[in-house]
Design a protein around this motif. Structure first.
Motif, short mmCIF file in Angstrom:
data_model
loop_
_atom_site.label_atom_id
_atom_site.label_comp_id
_atom_site.label_asym_id
_atom_site.label_seq_id
_atom_site.Cartn_x
_atom_site.Cartn_y
_atom_site.Cartn_z
N PHE A 71 0.85 -1.19 0.00
CA PHE A 71 0.00 0.00 0.00
C PHE A 71 0.89 1.23 0.00
O PHE A 71 2.10 1.14 0.18
N ILE A 72 0.27 2.39 -0.23
CA ILE A 72 1.00 3.65 -0.28
C ILE A 72 0.40 4.60 0.76
O ILE A 72 -0.82 4.70 0.89
N VAL A 73 1.29 5.28 1.48
CA VAL A 73 0.88 6.32 2.43
C VAL A 73 1.39 7.65 1.89
O VAL A 73 2.57 7.78 1.57
N GLU A 74 0.49 8.63 1.77
CA GLU A 74 0.88 9.96 1.33
C GLU A 74 0.63 10.95 2.46
O GLU A 74 -0.45 10.96 3.06
N VAL A 75 1.67 11.76 2.75
CA VAL A 75 1.58 12.76 3.81
C VAL A 75 2.10 14.09 3.26
O VAL A 75 3.31 14.27 3.11
N PRO A 76 1.20 15.01 2.93
CA PRO A 76 1.64 16.33 2.48
C PRO A 76 2.31 17.09 3.63
O PRO A 76 1.94 16.93 4.79
N ILE A 77 3.28 17.94 3.30
CA ILE A 77 3.96 18.75 4.30
C ILE A 77 3.05 19.92 4.68
O ILE A 77 2.57 20.65 3.80
N PRO A 78 2.79 20.10 5.97
CA PRO A 78 1.94 21.23 6.38
C PRO A 78 2.61 22.57 6.03
O PRO A 78 3.82 22.72 6.18
N ASP A 79 1.81 23.54 5.57
CA ASP A 79 2.32 24.90 5.39
C ASP A 79 2.82 25.39 6.73
O ASP A 79 2.16 25.20 7.76
N GLY A 80 4.00 26.04 6.74
CA GLY A 80 4.56 26.55 7.98
C GLY A 80 5.52 25.60 8.65
O GLY A 80 5.99 25.85 9.77
N LEU A 81 5.85 24.49 7.98
CA LEU A 81 6.82 23.53 8.50
C LEU A 81 7.97 23.45 7.51
O LEU A 81 7.75 23.33 6.30
N ASN A 83 12.32 22.14 6.72
CA ASN A 83 13.34 21.13 7.04
C ASN A 83 12.69 19.81 7.50
O ASN A 83 13.09 19.23 8.50
N VAL A 84 11.73 19.37 6.74
CA VAL A 84 10.95 18.19 7.11
C VAL A 84 11.70 16.92 6.74
O VAL A 84 12.26 16.81 5.65
N SER A 85 11.72 15.97 7.66
CA SER A 85 12.32 14.66 7.38
C SER A 85 11.23 13.60 7.46
O SER A 85 10.24 13.75 8.17
N ALA A 86 11.45 12.53 6.71
CA ALA A 86 10.49 11.43 6.62
C ALA A 86 11.21 10.12 6.85
O ALA A 86 12.44 10.05 6.78
N PRO A 87 10.47 9.06 7.10
CA PRO A 87 11.09 7.75 7.31
C PRO A 87 11.81 7.25 6.06
O PRO A 87 11.51 7.66 4.94
N SER A 88 12.74 6.37 6.26
CA SER A 88 13.46 5.71 5.17
C SER A 88 12.45 5.05 4.25
O SER A 88 11.47 4.45 4.70
N GLY A 89 12.66 5.17 2.95
CA GLY A 89 11.76 4.55 1.98
C GLY A 89 10.68 5.49 1.47
O GLY A 89 9.99 5.17 0.52
N CYS A 90 10.53 6.65 2.10
CA CYS A 90 9.57 7.64 1.62
C CYS A 90 10.28 8.59 0.68
O CYS A 90 11.43 8.95 0.89
N THR A 91 9.59 9.00 -0.37
CA THR A 91 10.17 9.93 -1.33
C THR A 91 9.37 11.23 -1.33
O THR A 91 8.16 11.22 -1.11
N ARG A 92 10.07 12.32 -1.60
CA ARG A 92 9.43 13.63 -1.62
C ARG A 92 9.28 14.11 -3.05
O ARG A 92 10.20 14.05 -3.86
N SER A 93 8.08 14.61 -3.35
CA SER A 93 7.80 15.24 -4.63
C SER A 93 7.06 16.53 -4.31
O SER A 93 5.91 16.48 -3.84
N GLY A 94 7.72 17.67 -4.52
CA GLY A 94 7.11 18.95 -4.15
C GLY A 94 6.92 19.02 -2.65
O GLY A 94 7.86 18.82 -1.89
N ASP A 95 5.70 19.26 -2.22
CA ASP A 95 5.38 19.34 -0.80
C ASP A 95 4.66 18.10 -0.31
O ASP A 95 3.82 18.16 0.60
N ASN A 96 4.95 16.94 -0.89
CA ASN A 96 4.26 15.71 -0.53
C ASN A 96 5.27 14.57 -0.37
O ASN A 96 6.16 14.40 -1.19
#
Length: 168
Positions: A71-81, A83-96
């Motif tokens: 399955f896929i989990v998507e977590v957009p970055i909140p406005d106002g946050l 230097n966001v880091s995510a768990p290993s295996g997650c990829t960032r595209s834009g603000d998501n």
């Protein structure tokens, strides 16, 4: 929901010339489950001071009968946050962030916890908000009503420090 037993009886028609007819019917029981049902939640977080670090886990649980294989989990970055880091295996595209999960998650397993963190750049008196989604499960998720959850965190005023340099 709990699995249900379904009683069936399979019968084939008697064909002309058939000499043994007592083997044309077979009773049986099939257990039918509700399928995969992934649920995503943000545990309560906050409030948090402006300038501090916000840790916000997203937790995925399978409350269905069948295990989820991927399955896929998507977590957009909140406005106002920032230097966001995510768990290993997650990829960032834009603000998501998109996290493709390939480990099986069965009913009764501990929740899968994805820990995100970032520095609060929003001003005190505002809120950080985002909505996480779990999608594209295999097998298909039978209940989409619990596939999203909202995170809302109150931002408090941060410390206002300054440095003054005097030459002597």
């Amino acid at each position: 929901s709990a699995p249900q037993a379904l009683q069936i009886n399979v019968t084939t028609p008697i064909v002309p010339g058939e000499t043994v007819t007592n083997n044309n019917s077979v009773p049986g029981t099939i257990t039918v489950g509700a399928g995969t049902d992934l649920e995503i939640v943000f545990p309560p977080v906050g409030p948090v001071a402006s300038g501090s670090i916000l840790n916000y886990p997203a937790e995925v649980t399978n409350v269905g009968f069948s295990p989820a294989n991927t399955f896929i989990v998507e977590v957009p970055i909140p406005d106002g946050l920032i230097n966001v880091s995510a768990p290993s295996g997650c990829t960032r595209s834009g603000d998501n962030f998109s996290c493709e999960i390939t480990d099986e998650l069965a009913n009764g397993d501990d929740p899968l916890v994805l820990n995100f963190s970032g520095q609060v750049a929003a001003d005190g008196g505002s809120q950080l908000a985002t909505t996480a989604i779990v999608r594209d499960s295999d097998p298909v998720d039978v209940d989409p009503s619990n596939d999203t959850d909202d995170l809302q965190v109150e931002v408090l005023p941060g410390t206002d420090a300054s440095i003054t340099k005097n030459r002597r």
